[in-house]
Write a protein that holds these residues in place. Sequence first.
Motif, short mmCIF file in Angstrom:
data_model
loop_
_atom_site.label_atom_id
_atom_site.label_comp_id
_atom_site.label_asym_id
_atom_site.label_seq_id
_atom_site.Cartn_x
_atom_site.Cartn_y
_atom_site.Cartn_z
N ASN A 17 35.79 39.15 42.20
CA ASN A 17 36.76 40.13 42.70
C ASN A 17 36.44 41.52 42.18
OD1 ASN A 17 38.08 38.04 43.98
ND2 ASN A 17 39.82 38.01 42.58
N ARG A 18 36.10 41.60 40.90
CA ARG A 18 35.78 42.91 40.30
C ARG A 18 34.56 43.54 40.96
NH1 ARG A 18 32.93 45.10 35.69
NH2 ARG A 18 34.15 46.81 34.81
N ALA A 19 33.62 42.70 41.36
CA ALA A 19 32.40 43.18 42.02
C ALA A 19 32.58 43.33 43.53
CB ALA A 19 31.24 42.23 41.73
N HIS A 20 33.78 43.03 44.05
CA HIS A 20 34.08 43.11 45.48
C HIS A 20 33.13 42.27 46.33
CE1 HIS A 20 36.87 46.29 44.44
NE2 HIS A 20 35.89 46.92 43.81
N THR A 21 32.93 41.03 45.88
CA THR A 21 32.04 40.13 46.61
C THR A 21 32.48 38.69 46.36
OG1 THR A 21 29.70 39.63 47.04
CG2 THR A 21 30.33 39.94 44.72
N THR A 22 31.72 37.74 46.86
CA THR A 22 32.01 36.33 46.60
C THR A 22 31.31 35.91 45.32
OG1 THR A 22 30.08 35.53 47.80
CG2 THR A 22 32.12 35.86 49.08
#
Length: 184
Positions: A17-22
Motif C-alpha cells: 500500500n505504501r508503495a502504491h502497488t500490489t
Amino acid sequence: FGYSNVGVGLLGQALANRAHTTYEALLKKEVTGPLGMRDTAIKLTPALTKRFLTGHGANHEPVHAWDLTALAGAGAIRSTAADMLVYLQAQLHPDALAKRGTPEARTLPAAITASHAIHGEAGPGMHIALNWFHIDATGAYWHNGGTGGFSSYAELDPDQDFAVLVLVNRSPEGSMIADDIGRP
C-alpha cells in the motif's frame, strides 16, 4: 515476542500500500527482479503452472495449494529450489549484490544486512531478527513455513558460509518434516 503469520501478512500488504502497488509487484521490483529469481511468483504463469508439483496432506493424499491473496506476505510466494538458493546466496553474501546495476539491487545489501540484526528474545537460546530466527549457539539463522500441501525450511550461517534449503510437497500437519530434514 510472538510470531504471527497474520502480522507478517499485514506487513506485506502495508508495504505494498505504501508503495502504491500490489505485494507481488513490489516483491518483483525490490527482491526477485534484482536477484534474477525468474521462477518465483505469487500468480503462476502457464509455464510455471505446468511445473508446479501437487501438494499432499499428512496422509499423503493430494490437496489443493492455498492461495493467500489477502495476506500474501504470510506465505503466498511460490518458488523453485534454484531460485531459493539464489535468495540464500544473497543472504550469505549481500555485498556481492552492489555490483548489479539497478537502484533496487544497490539497496539490497543494506536491507539484507538489516534483516539479520537481532531485535529480541524468541525462546531459550534463540533470538529474532526480521523474520529470521537466530540460533545463539551456532550463529545461524533459520525460518520455516507451511501451507496447504507444502512445507519448507531454510537455514543459513554467514560466518560458516553455508545454507540449507528443504522444500517438501507435504503439509506440515502433525510433523514439520522439512524442519526435521533441514536441522543439523
